[in-house]
Design an enzyme around this catalytic site. Structure first.
Site, PDB file in Angstrom:
ATOM      1  CB  SER A   1      -8.634   7.743 -16.993  1.00 12.11           C
ATOM      2  OG  SER A   1      -9.812   8.511 -16.819  1.00 12.11           O
TER       3      SER A   1
ATOM      4  CE1 TYR B   1      -6.555   9.479 -11.801  1.00 10.45           C
ATOM      5  CE2 TYR B   1      -8.019  10.094 -13.595  1.00 10.45           C
ATOM      6  CZ  TYR B   1      -7.523   9.139 -12.722  1.00 10.45           C
ATOM      7  OH  TYR B   1      -7.993   7.846 -12.789  1.00 10.45           O
TER       8      TYR B   1
END
Length: 244
Positions: A136, A149
């Site tokens: 990401s 995350y």
């Protein structure tokens, strides 16, 4: 540039929704035999109807023992996409043990476990392979409330490099795709605040978020022999966010 995977077998985790689901469809359409791993039976059932010949496996990858049972005898796999992930938003001062452990187990630990299973099989067969880990933008840029995350995605980037170093001599390449917000259900959760979403887009030179196909095309490139000298690297699908 034609990319085909005829005669190859691919495994995709987090295959039920979003990026994983569209990756399964693209691989299927490109001639690969696909193993789809998801924890949601309903998603696998509907996906199997769209992709005849699909091999569905229902398992929670956050459970190490269940994953070993489900994938221990998976058979030959040539291509692996580690896409499964959870996103649990919490401000830093409110990060809970339960949410952090769940995020680590699904987003990071399962990548190690599944990749070990698949890579050992590749090495035993003496065949080349390609592994793509879905990371990401937040592995390199901070966004509030994404502590757990972001930690897993930063760790995944380094894990990818270590895997590339150790598996490269066996002709197994390992790379990441690092997208910005992608317009999936998970992505919409992150960008639900209009003020935050607009600020993110404003900093992005292309002034928009990514579509699922933008990520899928990068995955297919890295899986294919068109990227034969790309190893331990990552493709940013961020619209230029980190360049701004």
């Amino acid at each position: 540039m034609q990319i085909t995977f005829s005669g190859l077998r691919a495994l995709v985790t987090g295959a039920g929704k979003g990026i994983g689901r569209d990756t399964v469809k693209a691989l299927h359409d490109s001639g690969a035999k696909v193993v789809a791993v998801s924890r949601t039976k309903e998603d696998l059932a509907s996906l199997s109807k769209e992709c005849p010949g699909l091999e569905p496996i229902c398992v929670d990858l956050g459970d190490w023992e269940a994953t070993s049972r489900a994938l221990g005898n998976i058979g030959p796999v040539d291509l692996l996409v580690n896409n499964a992930g959870v996103l649990l938003t919490e401000p830093f001062l409110e990060v809970s043990k339960e949410a952090f452990d769940r995020t680590i187990n699904v987003n990071l630990r399962s990548v190690i476990q599944v990749s070990q299973i698949i890579a050992r099989g590749m090495i035993a067969r003496g065949v080349p392979g390609s592994i793509v880990n879905i990371s990401s933008l937040v592995s390199r840029a901070t966004i509030p409330t994404l502590t757990s995350y972001s930690c897993t995605k930063s760790a995944m980037d380094m894990l990818t490099k270590v895997m590339a170093l150790e598996l490269g001599p066996h002709k197994i390449r390992v790379n990441t795709v690092n997208p910005t917000v992608v317009l999936t259900n998970m992505g919409r959760k992150v960008s639900a605040d209009p003020e935050f979403a607009n600020a993110l887009k404003e900093r992005t030179p292309l002034k928009k978020f990514a579509e699922v196909e933008d990520v899928v095309y990068s995955i297919l490139f890295l899986l294919s022999d068109k990227s034969a000298m790309t190893n331990g690297s990552g493709i940013l699908v961020d619209g230029g966010y980190l360049a701004s």
